[in-house]
Design an enzyme around this catalytic site. Structure first.
Site, PDB file in Angstrom:
ATOM      1  N   GLY A 197       0.777  -1.241   0.000  1.00 52.61           N
ATOM      2  CA  GLY A 197       0.000   0.000   0.000  1.00 52.61           C
ATOM      3  C   GLY A 197       0.805   1.285   0.000  1.00 52.61           C
ATOM      4  N   GLU A 207       4.159  -6.705   1.465  1.00 51.68           N
ATOM      5  CA  GLU A 207       3.642  -6.999   0.115  1.00 51.68           C
ATOM      6  C   GLU A 207       3.518  -5.742  -0.725  1.00 51.68           C
ATOM      7  OE1 GLU A 207      -0.306  -8.352   0.974  1.00 51.68           O
ATOM      8  OE2 GLU A 207       0.327 -10.309   1.671  1.00 51.68           O
ATOM      9  N   GLY A 211       3.501  -3.410  -3.947  1.00 44.83           N
ATOM     10  CA  GLY A 211       3.397  -3.572  -5.391  1.00 44.83           C
ATOM     11  C   GLY A 211       3.832  -2.282  -6.057  1.00 44.83           C
ATOM     12  N   CYS A 261     -14.193   4.500 -28.473  1.00 44.02           N
ATOM     13  CA  CYS A 261     -15.495   5.153 -28.603  1.00 44.02           C
ATOM     14  C   CYS A 261     -16.208   5.245 -27.272  1.00 44.02           C
ATOM     15  CB  CYS A 261     -16.344   4.385 -29.605  1.00 44.02           C
ATOM     16  SG  CYS A 261     -15.516   4.305 -31.183  1.00 44.02           S
ATOM     17  N   GLU A 262     -15.665   6.040 -26.373  1.00 47.66           N
ATOM     18  CA  GLU A 262     -16.270   6.273 -25.059  1.00 47.66           C
ATOM     19  C   GLU A 262     -15.841   7.671 -24.657  1.00 47.66           C
ATOM     20  OE1 GLU A 262     -17.320   3.974 -22.290  1.00 47.66           O
ATOM     21  OE2 GLU A 262     -16.937   2.028 -23.224  1.00 47.66           O
TER      22      GLU A 262
HETATM   23  N1  LLP Z   1      -1.496  -6.867  -0.663  1.00 50.58           N
HETATM   24  C1  LLP Z   1      -2.825  -6.961  -0.865  1.00 50.58           C
HETATM   25  C2  LLP Z   1      -3.601  -7.901  -0.072  1.00 50.58           C
HETATM   26  C3  LLP Z   1      -3.442  -6.127  -1.817  1.00 50.58           C
HETATM   27  O1  LLP Z   1      -4.759  -6.211  -2.000  1.00 50.58           O
HETATM   28  C4  LLP Z   1      -2.657  -5.223  -2.572  1.00 50.58           C
HETATM   29  C5  LLP Z   1      -3.263  -4.367  -3.592  1.00 50.58           C
HETATM   30  C6  LLP Z   1      -1.275  -5.179  -2.332  1.00 50.58           C
HETATM   31  C7  LLP Z   1      -0.733  -6.006  -1.370  1.00 50.58           C
HETATM   32  C8  LLP Z   1      -0.361  -4.258  -3.078  1.00 50.58           C
HETATM   33  O2  LLP Z   1      -0.736  -2.945  -2.873  1.00 50.58           O
HETATM   34  P1  LLP Z   1       0.241  -1.763  -3.349  1.00 50.58           P
HETATM   35  O3  LLP Z   1       1.507  -1.884  -2.564  1.00 50.58           O
HETATM   36  O4  LLP Z   1       0.503  -1.926  -4.788  1.00 50.58           O
HETATM   37  O5  LLP Z   1      -0.518  -0.536  -3.047  1.00 50.58           O
HETATM   38  N2  LLP Z   1      -5.567  -0.945  -9.293  1.00 50.58           N
HETATM   39  C9  LLP Z   1      -5.429   0.029  -8.210  1.00 50.58           C
HETATM   40  C10 LLP Z   1      -4.720  -0.553  -7.020  1.00 50.58           C
HETATM   41  C11 LLP Z   1      -5.362  -1.816  -6.493  1.00 50.58           C
HETATM   42  C12 LLP Z   1      -4.618  -2.390  -5.336  1.00 50.58           C
HETATM   43  C13 LLP Z   1      -5.177  -3.716  -4.955  1.00 50.58           C
HETATM   44  N3  LLP Z   1      -4.503  -4.377  -3.868  1.00 50.58           N
HETATM   45  C14 LLP Z   1      -4.719   1.250  -8.766  1.00 50.58           C
HETATM   46  O6  LLP Z   1      -4.413   1.277  -9.961  1.00 50.58           O
HETATM   47  O7  LLP Z   1      -4.476   2.206  -8.031  1.00 50.58           O
END
Ligand code: LLP
Length: 444
Positions: free
Chosen positions: A244, A278, A280, A349-350
């Protein structure tokens, strides 16, 4: 350095480069649009997080959902990252990219029995379980295989992450996790789950968090529960603190990683637990750009539109979350370049197919190239074939080298995805088919 947070994308001799590779050069050889990622940016993001965590018993499990290209996963795995996966597909990709099963955490709110089985067969480190029903399913599946599934209960601590409503996950009204009371109840009923080894707790409260406060509040609740359950005799050994952490898209001040790690140190003081993280977006978000070419400039009465060849099917974040992504011309504008307000839009087309509204950009014309920044995370992975547009290539750069790590989808492959049922397959369709049907009707 040209933009906060993206030091590996910079102008050199007037042209935007990823490390030492000219993006315009890639556009010439590959066509547009395409995604380009920087290895150095991936590695720098990983090592600054790892460096902040030094001294903690921590492992970083890269949240593959952010960017599941195997070259990206492998780059991070070489640095020491494990993988946090949320589907069998992601698990298979992580394994194919060389992540060992002992470094794979399987999360997600709805894992099917087939996926649970696949995870058990692969011998992954841990399943993060999000409901009582899933726990029962996993216990059954594992017991029938004569196994015990390593489980962390994902706790919903009911904390507001203070981020966009679409990406907050830790509040009581979100679908994620198990509340504290149910977690206690499950712990008291462990015998009912013979196929499960309760090894940990997990928490993740949302994405693109810029504040430490909600983290601390959530961790405190989960750590208190961890201690309580351990004291009751549950053999917990792992605490998964989720991801997050925010990146800078525009002018957000991301969480200071040292301060975050210091907070984790304080909150976990004396705790008997290995820690899992975790992240991302933090690792990949600012390691990528989407390069696109301006097809047409359209001057409408009120607005100037730059119609580019990338669209919402390639990058949906601006449309789905109203997300801001910086846009840079590939050709460096002069210091006195005139700026004007434009809408940067795609060909789909949106009316929501808009990357930027009334954005102040240096003058650009038809045929010019631009980069949509901070698109390493949740960008290529969220693309689709909408409007029957083939998926675009992904390129990974390392110094002055580059490799196409996903080729552009061929039209043949796109078209070959569908099958015609036998009553449509032979011969006539369209007007011919209508005629044939009429003839059949007349004959009957
Ligand atoms: N762990 C869990 C359980 C999660 O649900 C997520 C992301 C992460 C780790 C990684 O989160 P991060 O470090 O990347 O914030 N598509 C959206 C973001 C969706 C995130 C979903 N879960 C966007 O483009 O902002």
């Amino acid at each position: 350095m040209m933009r906060q947070g993206m030091p590996f994308f910079h102008y050199r001799d007037g042209t935007l480069c990823a490390e030492e590779v000219s993006l315009a050069g890639l556009a010439d050889s590959l066509g547009t649009p395409f995604y380009c990622y920087s290895s150095a940016a991936l590695e720098a993001a990983y090592s600054s997080f790892a460096a902040a965590l030094v001294g903690l018993p921590a492992t970083i499990y890269y949240a593959v959902k952010a960017n599941s290209n195997q070259a990206v996963i492998a780059t991070l795995a070489r640095q020491g990252a494990g993988a946090d996966v949320v589907s069998e597909g992601e698990m298979r990709r992580a394994l194919a990219a060389g992540v060992v099963p002992e470094k794979i955490v399987f999360a997600g709110v709805g894992k099917s029995k087939a996926e649970l089985t696949a995870g058990l067969e692969a011998g992954i480190l841990q399943f993060n379980v999000e409901s009582l029903s899933e726990l029962q399913a996993l216990s059954q599946v594992a017991a029938s295989m004569g196994r015990r599934a390593p489980v962390a209960l994902r706790i919903n601590p009911d904390v507001d992450a203070l981020t966009h409503a679409h990406i907050t996950t830790g509040r009581a009204d979100n679908k994620f996790g198990i509340d504290l009371a149910l977690a206690r109840e499950i712990a008291g009923r462990q015998r009912e789950f013979p196929g499960v080894a309760f090894e940990g707790l997990a928490v993740h409260i949302g994405s693109q968090l810029t504040d430490i406060g909600p983290y601390r509040a959530a961790f405190r609740k989960v750590i208190a529960l961890y201690r309580e359950l351990q004291a009751q005799g549950l053999a917990l050994k792992r605490l998964d603190l989720g991801g997050g952490l925010a990146i800078t898209y525009r002018d957000e001040a991301p969480v200071d990683l040292q301060a975050y790690a210091a907070m984790v140190r304080e909150e976990t003081e004396g705790l008997d637990a290995e820690l899992a993280f975790e992240p991302g977006r933090l690792l990949v978000g600012n390691a990528g750009v989407l390069v696109s070419r301006i097809l047409y400039v359209k001057d409408a009465r009120q607005r100037r539109f730059l119609i580019v060849d990338a669209a919402m099917n390639d990058l949906i974040r601006p449309m789905l979350y109203e997300a801001w992504h910086d846009i840079l011309p590939l050709q460096q504008p002069g210091p006195d370049a005139a700026h004007g307000l434009v809408d940067v839009v795609g060909p789909v087309c949106e009316s929501t197919d808009i990357f930027a509204r009334q954005r102040s950009l240096p003058a650009m014309g038809e045929g010019d190239l631009l980069a949509i920044c901070s698109t390493g995370a949740y960008s290529a992975v969220m693309s689709s074939n909408y409007n029957s547009r083939p998926l675009v290539p992904e390129v990974l750069v390392r110094g002055d080298r580059h490799a196409v790590v996903r080729p552009r989808m061929e039209y043949e492959a796109l078209i070959a995805q569908d099958r015609l049922p036998d009553w449509l397959a032979s011969g006539a369709t369209g007007r011919e088919g209508m005629k044939a049907a009429r003839r059949r009707g007349a004959a009957e």
